[in-house]
Design a protein around this motif. Structure first.
Motif, mmCIF file in Angstrom:
data_model
loop_
_atom_site.group_PDB
_atom_site.id
_atom_site.type_symbol
_atom_site.label_atom_id
_atom_site.label_comp_id
_atom_site.label_asym_id
_atom_site.label_seq_id
_atom_site.Cartn_x
_atom_site.Cartn_y
_atom_site.Cartn_z
ATOM 1 N N GLY A 15 25.113 -8.337 -16.872
ATOM 2 C CA GLY A 15 24.600 -7.158 -15.867
ATOM 3 C C GLY A 15 23.169 -7.671 -15.352
ATOM 4 N N SER A 16 22.704 -6.819 -14.401
ATOM 5 C CA SER A 16 21.291 -6.975 -13.880
ATOM 6 C C SER A 16 20.465 -6.064 -14.143
ATOM 7 N N ARG A 18 16.269 -4.740 -12.853
ATOM 8 C CA ARG A 18 14.983 -5.083 -12.276
ATOM 9 C C ARG A 18 13.681 -4.425 -13.109
ATOM 10 N N ARG A 66 18.216 -17.425 -13.429
ATOM 11 C CA ARG A 66 18.897 -15.984 -13.741
ATOM 12 C C ARG A 66 17.789 -15.020 -13.315
ATOM 13 N N PHE A 67 16.344 -15.486 -13.492
ATOM 14 C CA PHE A 67 15.118 -14.462 -13.245
ATOM 15 C C PHE A 67 14.429 -14.906 -12.196
ATOM 16 N N LEU A 81 13.289 -9.521 -11.384
ATOM 17 C CA LEU A 81 14.747 -9.413 -11.058
ATOM 18 C C LEU A 81 15.581 -10.080 -12.231
ATOM 19 N N MET A 82 16.335 -9.618 -12.878
ATOM 20 C CA MET A 82 17.248 -10.290 -14.220
ATOM 21 C C MET A 82 18.504 -10.212 -13.614
ATOM 22 N N ASN A 83 19.119 -11.383 -13.631
ATOM 23 C CA ASN A 83 20.715 -11.537 -13.356
ATOM 24 C C ASN A 83 21.482 -12.233 -14.661
ATOM 25 N N ASN A 84 22.639 -11.763 -14.706
ATOM 26 C CA ASN A 84 23.375 -12.614 -15.628
ATOM 27 C C ASN A 84 22.782 -12.501 -17.020
ATOM 28 N N LEU A 85 22.366 -11.273 -17.486
ATOM 29 C CA LEU A 85 21.783 -11.001 -18.625
ATOM 30 C C LEU A 85 22.645 -11.314 -19.979
#
Length: 126
Positions: A15-16, A18, A66-67, A81-85
């Motif tokens: 998940g993502s 912010r 990812r970030f 913003l953090m993606n693919n946690l």
């Protein structure tokens, strides 16, 4: 400078989320900024840094790709913003500020930041 971070929570892996940080004071544009994290039983890690101008950014290898760190000097804010946690991203995240004369330098080490906000907890479930 005083810093107030928000946006943590519980997210599933992949998940993502912010994180946002608001700075008080008139000197925000003179500060380099960064996001650090501290996982249980570990030391603080600088995950992302950004220059005063916002044009130079640094990422830890563990989050690169990812970030994304960004700042808005007009609003005194810095976001992460953090993606693919991943579960290993679980930590308390801190917004931090430093001072550096060169407006195109992004902090790359924890000791380059000297003002810290309260942390916000991110938990990534597997």
């Amino acid at each position: 400078v005083q810093l107030q971070a928000s946006g943590g929570g519980l997210v599933q892996a992949g998940g993502s989320l912010r994180l946002s940080c608001v700075a008080s004071g008139r000197t925000f544009e003179r500060n380099t900024m960064g996001w650090l994290r501290q996982a249980p039983g570990k030391g603080r890690e600088l995950v992302a840094g950004i220059s005063r101008s916002g044009t130079v950014k640094h990422y830890a290898d563990s989050v690169k790709g990812r970030f994304t760190i960004s700042r808005d000097n007009a609003k005194n804010t810095v976001d992460l913003l953090m993606n693919n946690l991943k579960p290993e991203d679980t930590a308390v995240y801190y917004c931090a500020a430093g001072t550096y004369v060169n407006e195109y330098y992004a902090p790359t080490r924890v000791w380059e930041l000297d003002s810290f906000g309260q942390g916000t907890l991110l938990t990534v479930s597997s």
